[in-house]
Design an enzyme around this catalytic site. Structure first.
Site, PDB file in Angstrom:
ATOM      1  NE  ARG A  11      -3.926  -1.704   2.986  1.00  0.00           N
ATOM      2  CZ  ARG A  11      -4.707  -2.051   3.079  1.00  0.00           C
ATOM      3  NH1 ARG A  11      -5.366  -1.162   4.060  1.00  0.00           N
ATOM      4  NH2 ARG A  11      -5.601  -3.532   2.985  1.00  0.00           N
ATOM      5  CD  GLU A  19     -12.035  -0.208  -0.377  1.00  0.00           C
ATOM      6  OE1 GLU A  19     -10.839  -0.705   0.461  1.00  0.00           O
ATOM      7  OE2 GLU A  19     -12.781   0.608  -0.367  1.00  0.00           O
TER       8      GLU A  19
END
Ligand code: B12
Lengths: 147, 459
Positions: B86, B153
């Site tokens: 991430r 997302e």
């Protein structure tokens, strides 16, 4: 928990481990310690270990380094601790709290690995933190003179 | 090296990817339902689609996890990405993967590579979504597309403020603008990407109008780049009238502010704050969330598990969470009827507050710059921001019924009427203590609204 009488507020360095973005516990602990008269250097989320060391260099009066980790990556995020200590850095008690390994089933070996890295104290609940800081404070040598 | 229209991918990642044209051709011809197909079917039936979060480090383990969860009949499965990936620390993700994959809190898709991603997508009979939390998700997005995954997302606000310390909003917004532009190009080429916007934000005591304002601004920005399918998620706060109203507001706000060519799907994230550790209370909360999703007309609900408070769930607990959610969202609870006036009242005020937050920003010429400026000056804000690029001055509290209100709206540009309403609603709560330990205790009480519950036992 009343702060021990001193001229200067007691200083701690607080932050969340390198890969961890969870902010809520960090902000609550910061406010709690400040409400108890501490000077808190809060490095916030996603703080690599060497930045804790830099902060200690800048605030040598700090009594302890408080690191939170809840995303499960405590071990990988703290793996440079032995190396930094070898360089003579982070020379204060390192207190670690949070959710310290990945998964819903915890093993004591996960905590042993962290202790083996050089983590000095593992705290489970918030209520343990202030008594621990008081114990560490009382155990301190007379504060070294800086500057 | 692969070239992507409008999307800058780092050289190291691009070198490993197929050509854009090959990716588009592959996506066009992939058999099976896509996430938009699943969401449309859910809207037609009135029963929300169900999706668990799931991601483990090892590839074989991830395949096994997806296959096992598929047995509980979710509508969509997730590839939840680890924290290192991430934050674009692909090298650390690869190192931990090599050393001990079980120590990763998600699936490092970039380190595994798109070919393995395709194996995941081919392993189960339902479509996959990549769920992450990357302020800059461009490399991950390109890898996901190559893997055949067309539900992704994130957004420039919702995947910045909760997920990192110091990435300026201008930077994250521009990188997500590129992702959205690539989705626009794909839509023109006949490939519809579902872009889910993370309205959950920092998850703890997030006032509905902040969640909805943020996702609405992200949705407008995405639609301008050509995105044609947007899922807007909202985090269950725990007071059902407020939550149902917020879910309905997703559709009414979209109708008011978004290009009608864009399909919009409301998504409920089951309670995202501190979860009860007790399995019975945790299960009750999961059921409650499922019912909220159905009553609010959500197209999809993302489920939690009874192990939420303890750590990443095992497959067993996650399967149970999926099945419990299916029960809660079924007709079994059709006898439950909410006070329609109360829901309508909440809906009216949520729409009003969102208008007060977004309209000054939408009126500006450069939307992305205006969003950054609004966060700098506190005209937009989130509580408990992980990032230094929000002011973090809004103070939410629960009212006596459990609904989330503004105890201090700080610099949010609310009207007198809005401000008076929140003050009046909180008047019945314990008075806001002065800054100090008492105030912190009050905040912790609101955060622990569900976490603190313990099962009643006979003596
Ligand atoms: C809110 C939340 C989020 C929010 C965080 C918003 C933000 N920026 O703060 C969002 C939705 C963004 C989020 C994201 C993620 N999350 Co999260 N999150 C939670 C949740 C639901 C509540 C955490 C919380 O705020 N609690 C309230 C605070 C006050 O308490 P606390 O954090 O639990 O901390 C307590 C103790 O641990 C301790 N403590 C904590 N820090 C410290 C520090 C010190 C010094 C001391 C002494 C004590 C201490 O004191 C606190 C009070 O008792 C928990 C699950 C739960 N507990 O219900 C999961 C949880 C922590 N998240 C988890 C994970 C993995 C993630 C992600 C990595 C996504 C993923 N792969 O699933 C990402 C984070 C990405 C990253 N880079 O880190 C996991 C951790 C798994 C594990 N350890 O096995 C949990 C347990 C959920 C789960 N069951 O999977 N999350």
């Amino acid at each position: 928990m009343t702060p021990l009488p001193t001229d200067q507020p007691r200083t701690v360095i607080l932050g969340v481990a390198a890969s961890d973005a969870h902010a809520v516990a960090n902000q609550l602990i910061c406010r709690l310690l400040r409400a108890h008269g501490f000077h808190v250097v809060n490095l916030g989320v996603c703080t690599p270990l060497h930045e804790f060391a830099d902060a200690l260099d800048a605030e040598p009066a700090a009594e302890a380094i408080l690191i939170g980790s809840v995303n499960g990556h405590a071990y990988a995020d703290l793996r440079d601790l032995p190396e930094l200590r070898r360089q003579g850095r982070l020379d204060r008690p390192v207190v670690l709290g949070g959710n310290l390994s990945v998964g819903a089933h915890k093993r004591s070996a996960d905590l042993d690995r962290l202790t083996a890295l050089g983590v000095d104290h593992i705290v489970t609940g918030l209520s343990e933190l202030l008594p621990l800081l008081d114990t560490l404070h009382a155990a301190r040598q007379p504060a070294p003179q800086h500057g | 090296m692969a070239e992507f229209p409008g999307l800058e991918v780092s050289a190291a990642v691009a070198a490993r990817l197929p050509d854009w044209d090959d990716i588009v051709a592959y996506l066009r011809n992939r058999p099976g339902d896509t996430v938009p197909d699943v969401l449309r079917a859910a809207d037609r039936s009135g029963v929300p689609a169900i999706q668990p979060r799931c991601g483990v480090g090892g590839h074989a383990e991830m395949l096994a996890l997806l296959r096992e969860l598929a047995l509980s009949a979710p509508s969509v499965l997730s590839v939840t990405i680890d924290s290192y990936t991430r934050l674009r620390q692909f090298d650390v993700a690869a190192r931990v993967l090599a050393e001990e994959p079980a120590r990763l809190n998600g699936y490092p898709l970039v380190a595994h590579g798109w070919q393995r991603g395709r194996e995941l997508a081919d392993a189960v009979p339902v479509p996959l979504e990549v769920r992450h939390g990357s302020p800059d998700g461009r490399d991950l997005f390109a890898t996901a597309l190559a893997a055949g995954i067309t539900s992704f997302e994130g957004g420039g606000i919702g995947y910045n403020l909760p997920y990192c310390k110091d990435v300026p909003l201008d930077v994250s917004l521009r990188s997500w603008q590129q992702v959205d532009a690539a989705c626009g190009a794909l839509a023109d080429a006949g490939v519809l990407v579902d872009r889910e916007l993370f309205g959950t934000l920092t998850a703890v005591l997030v006032p509905p109008s902040i969640s909805l304002a943020v996702t609405l601004l992200e949705a407008v920005a995405a639609a301008r780049e050509g995105v044609r399918c947007i899922s807007i998620s909202y985090p269950q706060g725990g007071e059902i009238h407020q939550d149902v109203a917020a879910l309905r507001a997703v559709r009414t706000l979209a109708a008011r502010y978004l290009d009608p060519r864009v399909e919009v799907f409301p998504v409920l994230h089951q309670f995202m704050g501190a979860f009860p550790a007790d399995p019975a209370w945790a299960s009750g909360l999961i059921l409650h969330g499922a019912l909220t999703a159905r009553l609010g007309g959500a197209s999809k609900v993302v489920n939690k598990t009874e192990q939420e408070a303890r750590g990443l769930p095992d497959a067993d607990a996650n399967g149970k969470g999926i099945r419990l959610t299916a029960v809660g969202a079924s007709s079994m609870f059709d006898f439950v009827e909410l006070d329609a006036d109360r829901v309508a009242e909440e809906l009216h005020w949520i729409e009003e507050e969102v208008a007060e937050l977004v309209e000054p920003v939408l009126a500006e010429e450069d939307l992305l710059a205006a969003i950054g400026a609004a966060f700098r000056t506190g005209r937009l804000d989130v509580p408990f921001s992980a990032s230094v690029h929000a002011r973090n001055q809004v103070i939410p509290r629960r009212d006596p019924g459990g609904a989330i209100r503004y105890a201090d709206h700080s610099a949010l540009p609310f009207s007198g009427a809005t401000r008076r309403r929140h003050a009046a609603l909180l008047a019945g709560s314990a008075p806001a203590p002065r800054p100090g330990p008492g105030e912190i205790t009050a905040v912790i009480r609101d955060i622990s609204y569900f976490a603190d519950r313990t099962p009643a036992r006979t003596p």
